[in-house]
Each structure stands twice: as structure tokens, then as C-alpha cells.
Design an enzyme around this catalytic site. Structure first.
Site, PDB file in Angstrom:
ATOM      1  N   GLY A  16      43.634 107.272 -13.717  1.00 44.24           N
ATOM      2  CA  GLY A  16      43.696 105.940 -14.299  1.00 44.24           C
ATOM      3  C   GLY A  16      42.618 105.043 -13.729  1.00 44.24           C
ATOM      4  N   SER A  17      42.874 103.752 -13.743  1.00 47.50           N
ATOM      5  CA  SER A  17      41.874 102.775 -13.315  1.00 47.50           C
ATOM      6  C   SER A  17      41.721 102.774 -11.799  1.00 47.50           C
ATOM      7  CB  SER A  17      42.278 101.372 -13.786  1.00 47.50           C
ATOM      8  OG  SER A  17      43.418 100.922 -13.065  1.00 47.50           O
ATOM      9  N   SER A  18      40.576 102.303 -11.351  1.00 44.12           N
ATOM     10  CA  SER A  18      40.331 102.197  -9.909  1.00 44.12           C
ATOM     11  C   SER A  18      41.304 101.220  -9.258  1.00 44.12           C
ATOM     12  CB  SER A  18      38.891 101.737  -9.651  1.00 44.12           C
ATOM     13  OG  SER A  18      37.971 102.723 -10.045  1.00 44.12           O
ATOM     14  N   ARG A  19      41.635 100.155  -9.965  1.00 49.43           N
ATOM     15  CA  ARG A  19      42.541  99.143  -9.406  1.00 49.43           C
ATOM     16  C   ARG A  19      43.909  99.740  -9.118  1.00 49.43           C
ATOM     17  NH1 ARG A  19      46.511  96.002 -11.246  1.00 49.43           N
ATOM     18  NH2 ARG A  19      46.252  96.791 -13.377  1.00 49.43           N
ATOM     19  N   VAL A  20      44.498 100.402 -10.120  1.00 45.15           N
ATOM     20  CA  VAL A  20      45.827 100.986  -9.933  1.00 45.15           C
ATOM     21  C   VAL A  20      45.746 102.177  -8.984  1.00 45.15           C
ATOM     22  CG1 VAL A  20      47.797 102.059 -11.084  1.00 45.15           C
ATOM     23  CG2 VAL A  20      46.572 100.190 -12.200  1.00 45.15           C
ATOM     24  N   GLY A  21      44.682 102.965  -9.103  1.00 42.30           N
ATOM     25  CA  GLY A  21      44.523 104.119  -8.225  1.00 42.30           C
ATOM     26  C   GLY A  21      44.477 103.729  -6.765  1.00 42.30           C
ATOM     27  N   GLU A  36      41.744 110.612  -9.759  1.00 43.31           N
ATOM     28  CA  GLU A  36      40.662 110.725 -10.736  1.00 43.31           C
ATOM     29  C   GLU A  36      40.568 109.363 -11.396  1.00 43.31           C
ATOM     30  OE1 GLU A  36      38.131 110.718 -12.995  1.00 43.31           O
ATOM     31  OE2 GLU A  36      39.587 111.325 -14.504  1.00 43.31           O
ATOM     32  N   CYS A  59      36.626 109.525 -19.038  1.00 42.46           N
ATOM     33  CA  CYS A  59      36.113 109.146 -17.713  1.00 42.46           C
ATOM     34  C   CYS A  59      34.722 109.711 -17.504  1.00 42.46           C
ATOM     35  CB  CYS A  59      37.065 109.614 -16.622  1.00 42.46           C
ATOM     36  SG  CYS A  59      37.543 111.336 -16.763  1.00 42.46           S
TER      37      CYS A  59
END
EC number: 1.2.1.3
Length: 508
Positions: free
Chosen positions: A244-249, A266, A300
């Protein structure tokens, strides 16, 4: 289903109705969370309704999964491989239906939808072979009558949180390997693609039931952040794979790390294709079209940045602009469509906002740049001429937007490629062996995927998939990725009567 549209009639062939329970826990379907509608991104009309999982469903599922893990990890690895083989066969039998569902619910064109399901089938095949090759090393001991060896044992439970853009392929990368390694799987699919989560799980559940195995070996839940947060916090889940997104990751990583768990991340990509002065221009242009426009720019591994040597800049750009004008935008299920909708209305709004930011930073739109009017989430494929120094180039806009940048030398191109926070995929087009080996070497691309004369996207399952830097550093799918799903023990066995100590120590 959602409407009288004949387009939805096939869903009954994969066990879906107009109202579906979105939680498979303890070997049965139940759900006590909110009722949601899943939408067709081509028109934003409801396809069907799904009852999401509640935290009570989650807890019941994890308790059953814990018990099932004790059984599953004692099944021999080749037998586990046979179960995964049967899962692959079940998917094969419904390939066209599942591919059509994926196209309908996610929005990617039909060929890509079928291809994604095929990728899971390929992962099943790979995992079957792997089930007889989970080998540990035998290590010579410095001590007489001693033997050293490595044992690989299951972790127990693996959590898999997948994203909307590849709602089943990423599951395949993780679950097929996790299962043959002796782990149970807890899967939370993307909240906007619940039907593919349910349809896939139904097929897996049938295989487990047919083999008299606990259904809790494969636990699946539709839901949002609440379920994802529960997985990240749960000490019963030693490994969490998140896409998912970098923020949530980043939040998932911090939560799992706080309990000393492990993560496979990822996250975002900001992938570049470099076209050198000696490149095959036609091959490069065809590759860029697929890399930048495929899946409506929502991979991605989508090519976001095109780096053109100044001597071929105009020629490549001319070919690309011609190709872009021929791209058919429309219903992803219709033959000939190359560009389906973005996944949600919010994605369409983000595209429009992104274009305004790009313009404000000096970006010149060469083609596209507009949302398509109408009820679906369609946008135009877009090419933008911009400086590599523009701040927006460092960010990932999840849409078919391609930045075109000019360079003079190989070294400059590599520096631009490596100048972004992300490090997922990259590719160079060249015939020069020196360029090739410098590119894949220590001073070349800093990405996890480093290609030559092919697009940045469309990876095969045989290699490990993943990136570096802000992309997350995890590796999934092929090669030796399986080692991340197991616990390694170094074992030293004394089969003699003496007690010689390592390093020649004499103790008493």
C-alpha cells in the site's frame, strides 16, 4: 446483482450474490461489521453488497487460526505443496470468471485481469516445486564427532494485507509461499475490492474442506483500517506483509516493530526508464507505452519518469505522442480498450489536483492532462515535459502521468534515476554492454528491480519482487523469498562422548 445488467450475471459462477458475507473465519462464512457496496469504477454504480468483518469476527478467526497452525505445520511440506497445487487447479477452472471479476471491480482491462489471476496460478505451481526444496545447510563442525545443520520451521501465522491495484496477485506472492512453508494465512483484502477477496477465498476453502483440513488454515476478512490495525498489533502474527501507500506502510511497520514482529513492505514506486543514444527506439517506445499506461498507471512498477538522451529525445517523444493518441479509453471489459478507469472517484480528483501542481512547478503538458467527463473515473493518458529538479517529480502520482526528462550522459541518467526517495523498479534501453553492466552494478540503479531493454512493470514470479529505500525493502514471490516466511535454527549435534568446546576453550 446490483442491477439488472447482464454484465454481472457471471458472478454466480464464482459463488457471489447480490448480498455477500465478507469474513471467512474458523472455517465458516460470517460477518458482523458494516454493510458496504462495491462499485464498478467504469460507472460508479453498485455491483453487489458485502458485510465486512467486525473485530469480534477477527478475534474468533485468530483463535481458530492458532489452533489450525498446530495441525498445518505438522503436515509434511510435499503434502502442503499438493494442497497448494489443488488451489492452483481450482483457480484454473475459474480463470476467465475471476479475471472478469477483477477487471469489473478494480478497473484494469480484461487481459490484465486474467493475467493477474494467472500470476496466482503460476505462484501455486512455483510453490509446489518449492515444497520439496525447503533445504537447510549442513555445515562442517570444527569439533570432532559434531555436526552442524540448519533447520527451517514455520513461523505459525502470516498476515497479508493487500491493495486494490493487485487484489489477488500480491496474495499469491505471499500466501502460496507461506502455506507451503507451513504457515496459516490471515488475509485482509482491500476494502474497495471485497468481491475478489470473497471469490478467491471460496475456492481455497473448498480445497481445504475436500482434504478434511481446518478452514482456519486460510482466514480471510473484508474490512478497513480497523482490521488492518488489529493484524499489525497482534502478537500471534509473527510476520505481516503489507502492500500500500508509504504513509500507511510506515504506520504498519512501527506498530509491528513495537511488538518485535517482522514486516514485508511493498510501498510506493517512482520508476524510471532510461533511453540511451544507442537504444532500439521502437522497442523502447512500445515498452514505455505499456509501462506508463498499463493498469491506468496504478501499478507500483508503473513508469513515472522517462529519461531520454538528448540525441534521441525528439524521435522517442514523437513516437510516444503518436501512440498515446491511439490509446482507446473505455470500459475495461470491452475488446480493444487499453486504458480503463482509475479505481475510485477520489483517484480521479487526485489526478486533477496533481495536474495543477505539476503546472505550477513548470510542467508542460504535451498530451492529455484532463479528466474525461462522465460517470466513470476515466482520465487521459498524460505526458509532461518537466525539469528533474521539480519537487513533484520526487512524488508518486498514482495515475497515467509520465514525466519526460532530458539527459546528456550515462552518469547523469543514473543520478536522476537514483534521486528519488523510492527504489522499486528501473530499466535502461541500450545495446552497449558497458552501459548494461554499469547499470546493474554497484554504481548503477539503486532499485530492487533493475531491467535492461524491457519495461519497469510486468515482473515474472520466478524472481524476488521488492524494492529499496522508501519502497520498503521486502522481497516476495520467487527466488529465496521463502526464507522470510520461516524460522531458521542453527543446530549443533554432539554424537560422541567427549565435550570439546568451540574456539579450543578449556573450561575446568
Amino acid at each position: 446483482m446490483g442491477s439488472a445488467n447482464n454484465e454481472y450475471e457471471f458472478l454466480s459462477e464464482i459463488g457471489l450474490t447480490s448480498h455477500n458475507l465478507g469474513s471467512y473465519v474458523a472455517g465458516k462464512w460470517q460477518a458482523n461489521g458494516p454493510l458496504v457496496s462495491t462499485l464498478n469504477p467504469a460507472n460508479n454504480q453498485p455491483i453487489a453488497q458485502v458485510v465486512e468483518a467486525s473485530l469480534e469476527d477477527y478475534e474468533q478467526g485468530l483463535k481458530a487460526c492458532e489452533e489450525a497452525a498446530k495441525i498445518w505445520m505438522q503436515v509434511t511440506a510435499p503434502k502442503r505443496g499438493d494442497i497448494v497445487r489443488q488451489i492452483g487447479d481450482a483457480l484454473r477452472s475459474k480463470l476467465d470468471y475471476l479475471g472478469r471479476l477483477l477487471s469489473l471491480e478494480m478497473g484494469k482491462i480484461l487481459a490484465e485481469g486474467i493475467g493477474e489471476v494467472q500470476e496466482v496460478i503460476d505462484m501455486c505451481d512455483f510453490a509446489v516445486g518449492l515444497s520439496r526444496q525447503l533445504n537447510g545447510s549442513v555445515i562442517p563442525s570444527e569439533r570432532p564427532n559434531h555436526m552442524m545443520l540448519e533447520m527451517w520451521n514455520p513461523l505459525g501465522i502470516v498476515g497479508v494485507i493487500t491493495a486494490f491495484n493487485f487484489p489477488c496477485a500480491v496474495l499469491g506472492w505471499n500466501a502460496c509461499i507461506a502455506l507451503v512453508c507451513g504457515n496459516c494465512v490471515v488475509w485482509k483484502g482491500a476494502p474497495t475490492t471485497p468481491l475478489i477477496t470473497i471469490a478467491m477465498t471460496k475456492l481455497v476453502a473448498e480445497v481445504l474442506e475436500k482434504n478434511n483440513l481446518p478452514g482456519a488454515i486460510f482466514t480471510a476478512m473484508c474490512g478497513g483500517a480497523e482490521i488492518g490495525e488489529a493484524i499489525a498489533k497482534d502478537t500471534r502474527i509473527p510476520l505481516v506483509s503489507f502492500t500500500g501507500s508509504s504513509r500507511v506502510g510506515s504506520m504498519v511497520q512501527q506498530t509491528v516493530n513495537a511488538r518485535s514482529g517482522k514486516t514485508l513492505l511493498e510501498l510506493s514506486g517512482n520508476n524510471a526508464i532510461i533511453v540511451m543514444d544507442d537504444a532500439d527506439i521502437q522497442l523502447a517506445a512500445r515498452s514505455v507505452l505499456f509501462a506508463a499506461v498499463g493498469t491506468a498507471g496504478q501499478r507500483c512498477t508503473t513508469c513515472r519518469r522517462l529519461l531520454l538522451h538528448e540525441s534521441v529525445y525528439d524521435k522517442v517523444l514523437e513516437q510516444l505522442l503518436t501512440s498515446y493518441k491511439q490509446v482507446k479509453i473505455g470500459n475495461p471489459l470491452e475488446k480493444g480498450t487499453l486504458l480503463g478507469p482509475l479505481h475510485t472517484p477520489e483517484s480521479k480528483k487526485n489526478f486533477e489536483k496533481g495536474i495543477e501542481v505539476i503546472k505550477s512547478q513548470g510542467g508542460k503538458i504535451l498530451t492529455g492532462g484532463k479528466a474525461v467527463e462522465g460517470e466513470g473515473n476515466f482520465v487521459e493518458p498524460t505526458i509532461i515535459e518537466i525539469s528533474a529538479d521539480a519537487a513533484v517529480v520526487k512524488e508518486e502520482l498514482f495515475a497515467p502521468v509520465l514525466y519526460v526528462l532530458k539527459f546528456k550522459s550515462f552518469g547523469e541518467a543514473v543520478a536522476i534515476n537514483n534521486s528519488v526517495p523510492q527504489g522499486l523498479s528501473s530499466s535502461i534501453f541500450t545495446r552497449n554492454p558497458e552501459n548494461i553492466f554499469r547499470w546493474i552494478g554497484p554504481l548503477g540503479s539503486d532499485c530492487g528491480i533493475v531491467n535492461v531493454n524491457i519495461p519497469t512493470n510486468g515482473a515474472e514470479i520466478g524472481g524476488a519482487f521488492g524494492g529499496e529505500k522508501a519502497t520498503g525493502g521486502g522481497r516476495e514471490a520467487g527466488s529465496d523469498s521463502w526464507k522470510q516466511y520461516m524460522r531458521r535454527s542453527t543446530c549443533t549435534i554432539n554424537y560422541g562422548n567427549e565435550l570439546p568446546l568451540a574456539q579450543g576453550i578449556n573450561f575446568g
